[in-house]
Design a protein around this motif. Structure first.
Motif, PDB file in Angstrom:
ATOM      1  N   ASP A 168       0.807  -1.213   0.000  1.00  0.00           N
ATOM      2  CA  ASP A 168       0.000   0.000   0.000  1.00  0.00           C
ATOM      3  C   ASP A 168       0.846   1.271   0.000  1.00  0.00           C
ATOM      4  O   ASP A 168       0.338   2.345  -0.287  1.00  0.00           O
ATOM      5  N   ARG A 169       2.111   1.154   0.290  1.00  0.00           N
ATOM      6  CA  ARG A 169       2.964   2.343   0.370  1.00  0.00           C
ATOM      7  C   ARG A 169       3.318   2.842  -1.032  1.00  0.00           C
ATOM      8  O   ARG A 169       3.526   2.076  -1.952  1.00  0.00           O
ATOM      9  N   ALA A 170       3.412   4.138  -1.128  1.00  0.00           N
ATOM     10  CA  ALA A 170       3.837   4.726  -2.395  1.00  0.00           C
ATOM     11  C   ALA A 170       5.337   4.524  -2.548  1.00  0.00           C
ATOM     12  O   ALA A 170       6.082   4.519  -1.574  1.00  0.00           O
ATOM     13  N   THR A 171       5.774   4.364  -3.761  1.00  0.00           N
ATOM     14  CA  THR A 171       7.202   4.156  -3.978  1.00  0.00           C
ATOM     15  C   THR A 171       7.949   5.461  -3.739  1.00  0.00           C
ATOM     16  O   THR A 171       7.439   6.551  -3.955  1.00  0.00           O
ATOM     17  N   GLY A 172       9.173   5.337  -3.293  1.00  0.00           N
ATOM     18  CA  GLY A 172      10.005   6.511  -3.072  1.00  0.00           C
ATOM     19  C   GLY A 172      10.064   6.958  -1.632  1.00  0.00           C
ATOM     20  O   GLY A 172      10.841   7.816  -1.282  1.00  0.00           O
ATOM     21  N   TYR A 173       9.227   6.371  -0.748  1.00  0.00           N
ATOM     22  CA  TYR A 173       9.245   6.749   0.663  1.00  0.00           C
ATOM     23  C   TYR A 173      10.045   5.721   1.459  1.00  0.00           C
ATOM     24  O   TYR A 173      10.120   4.552   1.094  1.00  0.00           O
ATOM     25  N   LEU A 174      10.629   6.189   2.556  1.00  0.00           N
ATOM     26  CA  LEU A 174      11.411   5.287   3.385  1.00  0.00           C
ATOM     27  C   LEU A 174      10.506   4.310   4.108  1.00  0.00           C
ATOM     28  O   LEU A 174       9.459   4.668   4.619  1.00  0.00           O
ATOM     29  N   SER A 175      10.912   3.079   4.128  1.00  0.00           N
ATOM     30  CA  SER A 175      10.224   2.045   4.899  1.00  0.00           C
ATOM     31  C   SER A 175      11.290   1.068   5.359  1.00  0.00           C
ATOM     32  O   SER A 175      12.480   1.305   5.209  1.00  0.00           O
ATOM     33  N   ALA A 176      10.875  -0.041   5.896  1.00  0.00           N
ATOM     34  CA  ALA A 176      11.839  -1.037   6.359  1.00  0.00           C
ATOM     35  C   ALA A 176      12.591  -1.664   5.195  1.00  0.00           C
ATOM     36  O   ALA A 176      13.684  -2.181   5.363  1.00  0.00           O
ATOM     37  N   GLN A 177      12.005  -1.627   4.003  1.00  0.00           N
ATOM     38  CA  GLN A 177      12.640  -2.254   2.850  1.00  0.00           C
ATOM     39  C   GLN A 177      13.329  -1.252   1.919  1.00  0.00           C
ATOM     40  O   GLN A 177      13.768  -1.612   0.842  1.00  0.00           O
ATOM     41  N   THR A 178      13.411   0.007   2.294  1.00  0.00           N
ATOM     42  CA  THR A 178      14.071   1.005   1.450  1.00  0.00           C
ATOM     43  C   THR A 178      15.120   1.736   2.262  1.00  0.00           C
ATOM     44  O   THR A 178      15.079   1.761   3.481  1.00  0.00           O
ATOM     45  N   ALA A 179      16.061   2.321   1.573  1.00  0.00           N
ATOM     46  CA  ALA A 179      17.127   3.063   2.245  1.00  0.00           C
ATOM     47  C   ALA A 179      17.593   4.192   1.340  1.00  0.00           C
ATOM     48  O   ALA A 179      17.504   4.113   0.113  1.00  0.00           O
TER      49      ALA A 179
ATOM     50  N   LEU B 118      28.052  24.789  -5.475  1.00  0.00           N
ATOM     51  CA  LEU B 118      27.973  23.458  -6.093  1.00  0.00           C
ATOM     52  C   LEU B 118      27.917  22.361  -5.039  1.00  0.00           C
ATOM     53  O   LEU B 118      27.161  21.392  -5.176  1.00  0.00           O
ATOM     54  N   GLN B 119      28.700  22.515  -3.984  1.00  0.00           N
ATOM     55  CA  GLN B 119      28.677  21.529  -2.909  1.00  0.00           C
ATOM     56  C   GLN B 119      27.305  21.513  -2.226  1.00  0.00           C
ATOM     57  O   GLN B 119      26.767  20.445  -1.926  1.00  0.00           O
ATOM     58  N   TYR B 120      26.736  22.673  -2.003  1.00  0.00           N
ATOM     59  CA  TYR B 120      25.422  22.777  -1.368  1.00  0.00           C
ATOM     60  C   TYR B 120      24.337  22.145  -2.241  1.00  0.00           C
ATOM     61  O   TYR B 120      23.480  21.412  -1.756  1.00  0.00           O
ATOM     62  N   LEU B 121      24.396  22.395  -3.549  1.00  0.00           N
ATOM     63  CA  LEU B 121      23.412  21.814  -4.462  1.00  0.00           C
ATOM     64  C   LEU B 121      23.552  20.295  -4.528  1.00  0.00           C
ATOM     65  O   LEU B 121      22.553  19.571  -4.632  1.00  0.00           O
ATOM     66  N   ARG B 122      24.766  19.794  -4.433  1.00  0.00           N
ATOM     67  CA  ARG B 122      24.966  18.350  -4.431  1.00  0.00           C
ATOM     68  C   ARG B 122      24.387  17.723  -3.170  1.00  0.00           C
ATOM     69  O   ARG B 122      23.808  16.635  -3.206  1.00  0.00           O
ATOM     70  N   LYS B 123      24.509  18.416  -2.049  1.00  0.00           N
ATOM     71  CA  LYS B 123      23.904  17.914  -0.809  1.00  0.00           C
ATOM     72  C   LYS B 123      22.378  17.908  -0.910  1.00  0.00           C
ATOM     73  O   LYS B 123      21.728  16.974  -0.438  1.00  0.00           O
ATOM     74  N   ILE B 124      21.815  18.941  -1.514  1.00  0.00           N
ATOM     75  CA  ILE B 124      20.360  18.978  -1.706  1.00  0.00           C
ATOM     76  C   ILE B 124      19.919  17.823  -2.591  1.00  0.00           C
ATOM     77  O   ILE B 124      18.932  17.140  -2.298  1.00  0.00           O
ATOM     78  N   GLU B 125      20.656  17.587  -3.674  1.00  0.00           N
ATOM     79  CA  GLU B 125      20.309  16.479  -4.567  1.00  0.00           C
ATOM     80  C   GLU B 125      20.375  15.143  -3.837  1.00  0.00           C
ATOM     81  O   GLU B 125      19.501  14.297  -3.984  1.00  0.00           O
ATOM     82  N   ARG B 126      21.402  14.971  -3.020  1.00  0.00           N
ATOM     83  CA  ARG B 126      21.564  13.718  -2.297  1.00  0.00           C
ATOM     84  C   ARG B 126      20.452  13.526  -1.261  1.00  0.00           C
ATOM     85  O   ARG B 126      19.947  12.431  -1.082  1.00  0.00           O
ATOM     86  N   ASN B 127      20.044  14.603  -0.594  1.00  0.00           N
ATOM     87  CA  ASN B 127      19.011  14.486   0.439  1.00  0.00           C
ATOM     88  C   ASN B 127      17.606  14.331  -0.134  1.00  0.00           C
ATOM     89  O   ASN B 127      16.718  13.836   0.546  1.00  0.00           O
ATOM     90  N   THR B 128      17.393  14.767  -1.359  1.00  0.00           N
ATOM     91  CA  THR B 128      16.070  14.655  -1.956  1.00  0.00           C
ATOM     92  C   THR B 128      15.958  13.497  -2.935  1.00  0.00           C
ATOM     93  O   THR B 128      14.945  13.351  -3.606  1.00  0.00           O
ATOM     94  N   ALA B 129      16.996  12.680  -3.020  1.00  0.00           N
ATOM     95  CA  ALA B 129      16.965  11.528  -3.921  1.00  0.00           C
ATOM     96  C   ALA B 129      15.924  10.519  -3.426  1.00  0.00           C
ATOM     97  O   ALA B 129      15.759  10.348  -2.216  1.00  0.00           O
ATOM     98  N   PRO B 130      15.229   9.891  -4.330  1.00  0.00           N
ATOM     99  CA  PRO B 130      14.244   8.880  -3.890  1.00  0.00           C
ATOM    100  C   PRO B 130      14.948   7.697  -3.243  1.00  0.00           C
ATOM    101  O   PRO B 130      16.080   7.369  -3.574  1.00  0.00           O
ATOM    102  N   ALA B 131      14.252   7.081  -2.327  1.00  0.00           N
ATOM    103  CA  ALA B 131      14.816   5.931  -1.616  1.00  0.00           C
ATOM    104  C   ALA B 131      14.903   4.743  -2.562  1.00  0.00           C
ATOM    105  O   ALA B 131      14.065   4.555  -3.443  1.00  0.00           O
ATOM    106  N   GLU B 132      15.956   3.955  -2.381  1.00  0.00           N
ATOM    107  CA  GLU B 132      16.149   2.770  -3.209  1.00  0.00           C
ATOM    108  C   GLU B 132      15.755   1.530  -2.427  1.00  0.00           C
ATOM    109  O   GLU B 132      15.930   1.456  -1.214  1.00  0.00           O
ATOM    110  N   ALA B 133      15.230   0.542  -3.121  1.00  0.00           N
ATOM    111  CA  ALA B 133      14.851  -0.701  -2.466  1.00  0.00           C
ATOM    112  C   ALA B 133      16.109  -1.460  -2.037  1.00  0.00           C
ATOM    113  O   ALA B 133      17.117  -1.444  -2.721  1.00  0.00           O
ATOM    114  N   ILE B 134      16.007  -2.097  -0.884  1.00  0.00           N
ATOM    115  CA  ILE B 134      17.146  -2.853  -0.362  1.00  0.00           C
ATOM    116  C   ILE B 134      17.166  -4.234  -0.987  1.00  0.00           C
ATOM    117  O   ILE B 134      16.198  -4.880  -1.151  1.00  0.00           O
TER     118      ILE B 134
END
Length: 109
Positions: free
Chosen positions: A7-18, A93-109
């Motif tokens: 039921d969870r939408a993809t891209g959100y953190l759960s026990a199976q995503t990181a 550029l470093q700040y924008l890279r941090k923003i990109e990294r923090n807003t990246a969708p979660a990947e399945a484990i």
């Protein structure tokens, strides 16, 4: 209320995503800009020292004495400004890279 994993939408953190691992190294473009900033600063300070008047006679005074030091001062201030601008670009550029990294969708484990 508990929902199943289906039921969870993809891209959100759960026990199976990181989130992707955070890399602590700078991007090559950031390093290049920082090296260029250091080179511009060193070159402009060397030019500022090279254009300093070595010896001034006693008959030089007033506005002419200030004009003799003007090229040296311009090189020094120009080097500092170039260094500050390039370092600000590298930081952005470093700040924008941090923003990109923090807003990246979660990947399945």
């Amino acid at each position: 209320m508990h929902t199943s994993n289906e039921d969870r939408a993809t891209g959100y953190l759960s026990a199976q995503t990181a989130k992707p691992q955070q890399d602590t190294q700078n991007h090559w473009l950031e390093k290049l800009i920082q090296v260029l900033a250091a080179l511009f600063l060193a070159a402009c300070l060397i030019m500022a020292l090279a254009t300093l008047p070595h010896r001034m006679g006693y008959d030089m005074g007033g506005q002419y004495a200030i004009m003799v030091y003007l090229p040296s001062l311009m090189f020094a201030v120009g080097g500092l400004l170039q260094w500050a601008i390039l370092m600000a670009v590298a930081y952005i550029l470093q700040y924008l890279r941090k923003i990109e990294r923090n807003t990246a969708p979660a990947e399945a484990i």
